[in-house]
Design a protein around this motif. Structure first.
Motif, mmCIF file in Angstrom:
data_model
loop_
_atom_site.group_PDB
_atom_site.id
_atom_site.type_symbol
_atom_site.label_atom_id
_atom_site.label_comp_id
_atom_site.label_asym_id
_atom_site.label_seq_id
_atom_site.Cartn_x
_atom_site.Cartn_y
_atom_site.Cartn_z
ATOM 1 N N LYS A 154 -15.385 31.339 80.364
ATOM 2 C CA LYS A 154 -14.614 30.626 79.341
ATOM 3 C C LYS A 154 -13.899 31.555 78.369
ATOM 4 N N GLY A 155 -14.555 32.650 77.972
ATOM 5 C CA GLY A 155 -13.927 33.588 77.049
ATOM 6 C C GLY A 155 -12.677 34.214 77.645
ATOM 7 N N LEU A 156 -12.719 34.516 78.936
ATOM 8 C CA LEU A 156 -11.553 35.055 79.629
ATOM 9 C C LEU A 156 -10.425 34.029 79.644
ATOM 10 N N LEU A 157 -10.752 32.795 79.957
ATOM 11 C CA LEU A 157 -9.738 31.736 79.968
ATOM 12 C C LEU A 157 -9.108 31.578 78.589
ATOM 13 N N GLU A 158 -9.925 31.581 77.552
ATOM 14 C CA GLU A 158 -9.392 31.475 76.184
ATOM 15 C C GLU A 158 -8.468 32.639 75.862
ATOM 16 N N HIS A 159 -8.855 33.841 76.269
ATOM 17 C CA HIS A 159 -8.011 35.006 76.012
ATOM 18 C C HIS A 159 -6.663 34.863 76.725
ATOM 19 N N ILE A 160 -6.697 34.470 77.991
ATOM 20 C CA ILE A 160 -5.453 34.312 78.747
ATOM 21 C C ILE A 160 -4.565 33.260 78.093
ATOM 22 N N ASP A 161 -5.157 32.138 77.709
ATOM 23 C CA ASP A 161 -4.375 31.042 77.132
ATOM 24 C C ASP A 161 -3.879 31.324 75.717
ATOM 25 N N ASN A 162 -4.600 32.139 74.961
ATOM 26 C CA ASN A 162 -4.266 32.326 73.545
ATOM 27 C C ASN A 162 -3.684 33.685 73.204
ATOM 28 N N ASP A 163 -3.426 34.526 74.196
ATOM 29 C CA ASP A 163 -2.871 35.853 73.937
ATOM 30 C C ASP A 163 -1.402 35.701 73.544
ATOM 31 N N THR A 164 -1.112 35.903 72.278
ATOM 32 C CA THR A 164 0.249 35.698 71.773
ATOM 33 C C THR A 164 1.215 36.796 72.188
ATOM 34 N N ASN A 165 0.702 37.866 72.790
ATOM 35 C CA ASN A 165 1.572 38.948 73.255
ATOM 36 C C ASN A 165 2.198 38.649 74.609
ATOM 37 N N HIS A 166 1.802 37.532 75.221
ATOM 38 C CA HIS A 166 2.288 37.213 76.560
ATOM 39 C C HIS A 166 2.819 35.789 76.616
ATOM 40 N N SER A 167 3.737 35.580 77.520
ATOM 41 C CA SER A 167 4.380 34.272 77.673
ATOM 42 C C SER A 167 3.510 33.323 78.483
ATOM 43 N N PRO A 168 3.836 32.021 78.447
ATOM 44 C CA PRO A 168 3.124 31.056 79.297
ATOM 45 C C PRO A 168 3.269 31.396 80.792
ATOM 46 N N GLU A 169 4.388 31.987 81.183
ATOM 47 C CA GLU A 169 4.576 32.388 82.578
ATOM 48 C C GLU A 169 3.597 33.506 82.944
ATOM 49 N N ASP A 170 3.349 34.406 81.994
ATOM 50 C CA ASP A 170 2.391 35.484 82.220
ATOM 51 C C ASP A 170 0.980 34.913 82.384
ATOM 52 N N ALA A 171 0.618 33.959 81.546
ATOM 53 C CA ALA A 171 -0.704 33.337 81.646
ATOM 54 C C ALA A 171 -0.866 32.672 83.014
ATOM 55 N N LYS A 172 0.160 31.986 83.467
ATOM 56 C CA LYS A 172 0.112 31.332 84.781
ATOM 57 C C LYS A 172 -0.055 32.373 85.891
ATOM 58 N N ALA A 173 0.696 33.484 85.813
ATOM 59 C CA ALA A 173 0.604 34.536 86.831
ATOM 60 C C ALA A 173 -0.787 35.159 86.853
ATOM 61 N N ARG A 174 -1.396 35.336 85.697
ATOM 62 C CA ARG A 174 -2.751 35.881 85.651
ATOM 63 C C ARG A 174 -3.734 34.936 86.324
ATOM 64 N N LYS A 175 -3.649 33.672 85.970
ATOM 65 C CA LYS A 175 -4.570 32.685 86.553
ATOM 66 C C LYS A 175 -4.412 32.632 88.072
ATOM 67 N N GLN A 176 -3.185 32.648 88.549
ATOM 68 C CA GLN A 176 -2.943 32.563 89.988
ATOM 69 C C GLN A 176 -3.537 33.752 90.740
ATOM 70 N N ARG A 177 -3.745 34.864 90.064
ATOM 71 C CA ARG A 177 -4.267 36.081 90.696
ATOM 72 C C ARG A 177 -5.765 36.286 90.448
ATOM 73 N N LEU A 178 -6.473 35.236 90.141
ATOM 74 C CA LEU A 178 -7.904 35.350 89.858
ATOM 75 C C LEU A 178 -8.670 35.982 91.029
ATOM 76 N N ILE A 179 -8.367 35.597 92.251
ATOM 77 C CA ILE A 179 -9.067 36.169 93.401
ATOM 78 C C ILE A 179 -8.844 37.684 93.454
ATOM 79 N N TYR A 180 -7.642 38.127 93.149
ATOM 80 C CA TYR A 180 -7.342 39.559 93.139
ATOM 81 C C TYR A 180 -8.134 40.267 92.038
ATOM 82 N N ALA A 181 -8.280 39.629 90.896
ATOM 83 C CA ALA A 181 -9.052 40.228 89.804
ATOM 84 C C ALA A 181 -10.523 40.366 90.185
ATOM 85 N N VAL A 182 -11.046 39.366 90.887
ATOM 86 C CA VAL A 182 -12.444 39.438 91.343
ATOM 87 C C VAL A 182 -12.595 40.593 92.331
#
Length: 156
Positions: free
Chosen positions: A71-99
């Motif tokens: 949950k903390g990771l999700l909150e960071h991705i969603d609330n990071d003001t240094n990145h756009s909503p498109e960046d947040a979406k790209a990060r989420k889509q690459r979760l398997i790669y991050a694992v």
């Protein structure tokens, strides 16, 4: 981490139960299996990434440390003001790669940016690289607080 999981007695943290044999949803099991070297790496939907991070899960890094995605990771991705909503979406889509970056990194840096206990895992894929950064929860448990694709870190 003081609460115990009713399923297997593991400790419950930000990323769910730490026990290695904890039974996860089919979605999370699929992410973990596909993140293995012989798994099928692919982008996932933003909704699936959100659901997996809300459930939370742990994997082992090469040194045997339990590393959580939650949950903390999700909150960071969603609330990071240094990145756009498109960046947040790209990060989420690459979760398997991050694992896979955490479980089978090309490079690991302890005390990343001179911060004691922080570890950075890096891995190059065909079109991009991933940098996943953790913070310690204990000597044997850490949690990913951010990860991001890096175009310049791709395989050459």
């Amino acid at each position: 981490m003081s609460e115990h999981c009713p399923q297997d007695g593991g400790f419950i943290g930000d990323a769910g139960c730490t026990h290695p044999n904890h039974q996860h949803s089919e979605l999370v099991e699929g992410i973990i299996v596909n993140a293995m070297p012989r798994g099928r790496l692919h982008l996932i939907s933003e909704a699936d990434a959100e659901a997996a991070l809300k459930e939370g899960f742990y994997v082992n890094d090469p040194a045997g440390k339990r590393v959580g995605f939650g949950k903390g990771l999700l909150e960071h991705i969603d609330n990071d003001t240094n990145h756009s909503p498109e960046d947040a979406k790209a990060r989420k889509q690459r979760l398997i790669y991050a694992v896979q970056t955490v479980t089978h990194p090309d490079k690991t840096e302890k005390n990343h940016r001179s911060i004691p206990g922080r570890t950075a895992y890096a891995k190059a894929f065909d079109d991009f690289g991933i940098l996943a950064i953790t913070e310690p929860e204990s000597d044997v448990i850490a949690k990913v607080f951010t990860y991001f694709p890096r175009r310049g870190a791709r395989k050459r």
